[in-house]
Motif scaffolding. Sequence first.
Motif, PDB file in Angstrom:
ATOM      1  N   ILE A  23      -9.540  50.870  17.935  1.00  9.53           N
ATOM      2  CA  ILE A  23     -10.823  51.588  17.894  1.00  9.53           C
ATOM      3  C   ILE A  23     -10.615  53.029  17.438  1.00  9.53           C
ATOM      4  N   VAL A  24      -9.614  53.690  17.983  1.00  7.55           N
ATOM      5  CA  VAL A  24      -9.333  55.077  17.584  1.00  7.55           C
ATOM      6  C   VAL A  24      -9.005  55.136  16.092  1.00  7.55           C
ATOM      7  N   GLY A  64      -5.685  46.308  27.328  1.00  7.18           N
ATOM      8  CA  GLY A  64      -6.581  47.287  26.727  1.00  7.18           C
ATOM      9  C   GLY A  64      -5.972  48.247  25.720  1.00  7.18           C
ATOM     10  N   THR A  65      -4.646  48.352  25.676  1.00  9.24           N
ATOM     11  CA  THR A  65      -4.024  49.347  24.797  1.00  9.24           C
ATOM     12  C   THR A  65      -4.258  49.048  23.313  1.00  9.24           C
ATOM     13  N   GLY A 101     -14.276  46.456  21.433  1.00 10.16           N
ATOM     14  CA  GLY A 101     -14.945  47.156  22.541  1.00 10.16           C
ATOM     15  C   GLY A 101     -15.061  46.278  23.774  1.00 10.16           C
ATOM     16  N   LEU A 156     -11.617  46.049  25.389  1.00 12.79           N
ATOM     17  CA  LEU A 156     -11.327  47.290  26.119  1.00 12.79           C
ATOM     18  C   LEU A 156     -12.159  47.372  27.391  1.00 12.79           C
ATOM     19  N   LEU A 182      -7.854  49.714  22.256  1.00 12.16           N
ATOM     20  CA  LEU A 182      -8.120  51.149  22.251  1.00 12.16           C
ATOM     21  C   LEU A 182      -7.525  51.810  21.012  1.00 12.16           C
TER      22      LEU A 182
END
Length: 128
Positions: A119-120, A112-113, A88, A91, A116
């Motif tokens: 996290i997803v 950030g990819t 987090g 990101l 992310l």
Amino acid sequence: MTAAALVVAALAAILHVYIFVMESVTWTSPRTRAVFGMSEEEAQTTRLLALNQGYYNLFLAIVTGAGIVATATGADAVGAALLYAGLGSMLAAAVVLVVSARDKARAAVMQGTLPLVAIVLLLLASTL
């Protein structure tokens, strides 16, 4: 799904270790200056700021790595907390970068990819 999340999280951590090396170890080298589009004078002037920022990236990688280890060894709640904190923050840093400097959007996307996606995947794994 959890295994995929941990692999992507590990890639995010490795990327942040690489960023640490560039910012804290090789900041004034010609190659790193080229990556960041800086002159030698700019690199010398910002060297201490980059050193500090690099360590932030290293610490995020360490937190994420600890989350991976905790999750892999069955400490799921601790692992999730560490993973969400590390990923987090990675990101959030990417979002701050793109909001504060639109010309750095490519770098922000690269930074950030992976967090992310991890996290997803973690969220999907926790709902299945």
